[in-house]
Design an enzyme around this catalytic site. Structure first.
Site, mmCIF file in Angstrom:
data_model
loop_
_atom_site.group_PDB
_atom_site.id
_atom_site.type_symbol
_atom_site.label_atom_id
_atom_site.label_comp_id
_atom_site.label_asym_id
_atom_site.label_seq_id
_atom_site.Cartn_x
_atom_site.Cartn_y
_atom_site.Cartn_z
ATOM 1 N N GLN A 122 28.585 50.265 42.705
ATOM 2 C CA GLN A 122 28.861 48.834 42.559
ATOM 3 C C GLN A 122 29.331 48.247 43.888
ATOM 4 O O GLN A 122 30.307 48.736 44.460
ATOM 5 C CB GLN A 122 29.958 48.641 41.502
ATOM 6 C CG GLN A 122 30.372 47.204 41.269
ATOM 7 C CD GLN A 122 31.673 47.110 40.473
ATOM 8 O OE1 GLN A 122 32.534 47.976 40.589
ATOM 9 N NE2 GLN A 122 31.813 46.075 39.687
ATOM 10 N N SER A 157 32.929 52.594 44.815
ATOM 11 C CA SER A 157 33.126 53.979 44.371
ATOM 12 C C SER A 157 31.800 54.722 44.401
ATOM 13 O O SER A 157 30.770 54.201 43.960
ATOM 14 C CB SER A 157 33.669 54.008 42.937
ATOM 15 O OG SER A 157 34.865 53.298 42.864
ATOM 16 N N GLU A 240 32.724 46.650 32.579
ATOM 17 C CA GLU A 240 33.493 47.529 33.474
ATOM 18 C C GLU A 240 34.890 47.753 32.882
ATOM 19 O O GLU A 240 35.417 48.857 32.872
ATOM 20 C CB GLU A 240 33.612 46.916 34.872
ATOM 21 C CG GLU A 240 34.431 47.784 35.814
ATOM 22 C CD GLU A 240 34.458 47.271 37.258
ATOM 23 O OE1 GLU A 240 34.055 46.128 37.491
ATOM 24 O OE2 GLU A 240 34.886 48.043 38.130
HETATM 25 C C1 LIG Z 1 39.956 53.214 42.658
HETATM 26 C C2 LIG Z 1 39.243 51.926 42.953
HETATM 27 C C3 LIG Z 1 37.874 51.877 42.793
HETATM 28 C C4 LIG Z 1 37.190 50.690 43.089
HETATM 29 N N1 LIG Z 1 35.830 50.694 42.952
HETATM 30 C C5 LIG Z 1 35.147 49.563 43.267
HETATM 31 C C6 LIG Z 1 33.703 49.568 43.205
HETATM 32 O O1 LIG Z 1 33.072 50.576 42.856
HETATM 33 N N2 LIG Z 1 33.065 48.449 43.579
HETATM 34 C C7 LIG Z 1 33.713 47.314 43.953
HETATM 35 O O2 LIG Z 1 33.059 46.330 44.233
HETATM 36 N N3 LIG Z 1 35.075 47.285 44.036
HETATM 37 C C8 LIG Z 1 35.791 48.388 43.703
HETATM 38 N N4 LIG Z 1 37.180 48.378 43.810
HETATM 39 C C9 LIG Z 1 37.845 47.191 44.343
HETATM 40 C C10 LIG Z 1 38.680 46.421 43.318
HETATM 41 O O3 LIG Z 1 37.849 45.720 42.418
HETATM 42 C C11 LIG Z 1 39.591 45.483 44.110
HETATM 43 O O4 LIG Z 1 40.462 46.297 44.867
HETATM 44 C C12 LIG Z 1 40.386 44.574 43.210
HETATM 45 O O5 LIG Z 1 39.557 43.631 42.589
HETATM 46 C C13 LIG Z 1 41.498 43.852 43.978
HETATM 47 O O6 LIG Z 1 41.002 43.211 45.097
HETATM 48 P P1 LIG Z 1 41.684 43.398 46.546
HETATM 49 O O7 LIG Z 1 41.834 44.852 46.789
HETATM 50 O O8 LIG Z 1 40.912 42.585 47.512
HETATM 51 O O9 LIG Z 1 43.144 42.810 46.378
HETATM 52 P P2 LIG Z 1 43.552 41.272 46.416
HETATM 53 O O10 LIG Z 1 42.641 40.496 45.555
HETATM 54 O O11 LIG Z 1 43.707 40.859 47.828
HETATM 55 O O12 LIG Z 1 44.969 41.318 45.728
HETATM 56 C C14 LIG Z 1 46.173 41.659 46.424
HETATM 57 C C15 LIG Z 1 47.336 41.479 45.467
HETATM 58 O O13 LIG Z 1 47.463 40.100 45.082
HETATM 59 C C16 LIG Z 1 47.452 39.976 43.655
HETATM 60 N N5 LIG Z 1 46.710 38.772 43.247
HETATM 61 C C17 LIG Z 1 45.538 38.322 43.771
HETATM 62 N N6 LIG Z 1 45.151 37.197 43.122
HETATM 63 C C18 LIG Z 1 46.095 36.955 42.166
HETATM 64 C C19 LIG Z 1 46.241 35.948 41.170
HETATM 65 N N7 LIG Z 1 45.336 34.976 41.025
HETATM 66 N N8 LIG Z 1 47.315 36.017 40.351
HETATM 67 C C20 LIG Z 1 48.244 37.012 40.484
HETATM 68 N N9 LIG Z 1 48.156 37.985 41.425
HETATM 69 C C21 LIG Z 1 47.091 37.963 42.243
HETATM 70 C C22 LIG Z 1 46.707 41.224 43.190
HETATM 71 O O14 LIG Z 1 47.041 41.536 41.842
HETATM 72 C C23 LIG Z 1 47.168 42.277 44.176
HETATM 73 O O15 LIG Z 1 48.439 42.769 43.785
HETATM 74 C C24 LIG Z 1 37.894 49.543 43.530
HETATM 75 C C25 LIG Z 1 39.276 49.610 43.707
HETATM 76 C C26 LIG Z 1 39.952 50.779 43.427
HETATM 77 C C27 LIG Z 1 41.447 50.805 43.632
#
Ligand SMILES: Cc1cc2nc3c(=O)[nH]c(=O)nc-3n(C[C@H](O)[C@H](O)[C@H](O)COP(=O)(O)OP(=O)(O)OC[C@H]3O[C@@H](n4cnc5c(N)ncnc54)[C@H](O)[C@@H]3O)c2cc1C
Length: 388
Positions: A122, A157, A240
């Site tokens: 993904q 992933s 998902e």
């Molecule tokens: C083990 C793992 C596997 C993954 N696998 C995939 C994959 O296969 N494909 C893929 O595309 N992605 C994948 N991801 C990515 C995952 O979807 C993102 O990490 C996740 O959506 C959070 O985005 P970010 O890391 O950019 O954090 P951010 O969006 O920058 O968030 C940072 C912090 O701010 C908080 N925050 C942000 N917006 C808000 C809001 N509106 N209200 C309250 N709090 C908020 C969040 O909760 C978090 O604590 C994976 C992540 C992990 C950890």
């Protein structure tokens, strides 16, 4: 609450169990590429014997089982400890292809995905677009019957073992948010694709970053209309969050029993607080099973998991953290020994699980985002204010 199964369900259980016991592939081989071949051949065997894709249409290699038999299926798969499907396509991309793909796309993509002949990853998240996915910036510029795609994806992933990427790209103007996104399937062997593994807390590299530099993708690889990818994405994201709910509940039923055995073995059950935490975990695993059943019956009834999948996701992710926190507390000092340490208890599985599940409340949408969804879409609370 206990469920009773019909005679037909029980007959199905007996047949499936006999198949799994006689054909399960046993211990994995050592090398990474040998292990992948071993996993792939197991899933091909399941499809060829009509024991794969419990909820998938039969036409694409699935079993199209009714609800009760899907539950039995997942219980038996968890019991047999057979290898999980490689990549994330089956649980996340397939429901979107089944719902929004053309017949030609369903034929081309689904069966090879289920057999694991083609492994999928993904590619949704980007460095500046995680929780706020509509901010994504990877662009796909139309050039006749193809798109030229450039940009960067992150946290994908298993993309290092994958052949295909289901991804979101911007086909509308910059800043068009949800209205300018398309859902595109990219061959990871194409010129201009670079996949780099990222090291995680466990020492492994479960996810990757992907660079796309002028990658040529046929328009035929787009699922749904141009700029209409957000609707397709919602199906993917819902699945998902619901993904493997039953399978996870059945697997954790077994793990909780193993945790109880660990507590007894380590003499931890004399402690009242530990007993209380064990009781909480036992209650939680039962709730998890009920939630999973509700999610799957919603999918069968409504065709989509709906926002209730956020409840399952939030519950399961915090549950698995709590379970592993208790396990390492029970282990005491031994809890610091990792998988490579010969003295580690049960080959370090609890410590590894403790480290791995730190990410559970981030992947598939963070716990905060699940709470927002539950508040707004299930409880009808006011929407969060939009900045700007
Ligand atoms: C083990 C793992 C596997 C993954 N696998 C995939 C994959 O296969 N494909 C893929 O595309 N992605 C994948 N991801 C990515 C995952 O979807 C993102 O990490 C996740 O959506 C959070 O985005 P970010 O890391 O950019 O954090 P951010 O969006 O920058 O968030 C940072 C912090 O701010 C908080 N925050 C942000 N917006 C808000 C809001 N509106 N209200 C309250 N709090 C908020 C969040 O909760 C978090 O604590 C994976 C992540 C992990 C950890």
């Amino acid at each position: 609450m206990e469920f009773t199964w019909s005679d037909d369900d029980e007959r199905f259980r007996v047949e499936l169990r006999a198949f799994l016991e006689s054909r399960a592939p046993g211990k994995p081989p050592k090398g990474a590429s040998e292990r992948l071949t071993w996993v792939k051949s197991w899933h091909a065997l399941l499809v060829d014997n009509a024991y794969a894709g419990p909820s998938w249409p039969v036409a694409y290699g699935g079993m199209d089982l009714p609800f009760s038999r899907q539950v039995v299926y997942q219980q038996e798969i968890a019991r047999a400890r057979v290898p999980a499907h490689p990549g994330t396509g089956v649980q996340i991309a397939a429901p979107a292809i089944i719902k929004y793909g053309t017949d030609e796309q369903r034929r081309r993509f689904l069966r090879p995905m289920l057999r694991a002949d083609v492994v999928w990853a993904q590619g949704f998240s980007e460095p500046e677009a995680g929780s706020d996915l509509p901010a994504l910036r990877t662009t796909a510029v139309r050039d006749g019957d193809r798109y030229i795609v450039s940009g960067q994806k992150v946290w994908s992933s298993s993309a290092d073992i994958a052949d295909m990427l289901f991804t979101l790209v911007r086909t509308g103007p910059a800043g068009s948010r949800q209205a300018g996104i398309s859902y595109l399937m990219i061959d990871l062997r194409s010129a201009g694709v670079t996949v780099r593994p990222l090291r995680d807390l466990t020492g492994g590299s479960g996810f990757t970053e992907i660079f796309l530099d002028q990658v040529v993708v046929p328009v035929d690889n787009r699922i749904g209309g141009e700029n209409e990818g957000w609707t397709v994405t919602r199906t993917s994201l819902g699945h998902e969050r619901a993904a493997g709910a039953l399978n996870q509940a059945a697997m954790y039923r077994r793990v909780v029993t193993e945790l109880q055995a660990l507590a007894t073995l380590r003499g931890a059950t004399g402690d009242a607080l530990t007993r209380q935490r064990l009781a909480r975990i036992e209650c939680a695993v039962r709730i998890m099973t009920l939630n999973a059943m509700r999610t799957v019956s919603d999918i069968i009834r409504l065709g989509e998991p709906g926002p209730a999948s956020s409840v399952s996701r939030l519950f399961n992710s915090t549950f698995e953290q709590e379970l592993h926190e208790l396990a390492v507390d029970i282990l005491g000092m031994s809890g610091v020994l990792g998988r490579s340490d010969p003295d580690a208890v049960e080959h370090g599985r609890w410590t590894w699980g403790f480290l791995r599940t730190r990410a559970s409340t981030i992947g598939a949408g963070t716990a905060e985002i699940q709470r927002n969804t539950i508040a707004e879409r299930l409880l009808g609370l006011p929407a969060e204010p939009v900045a700007g």
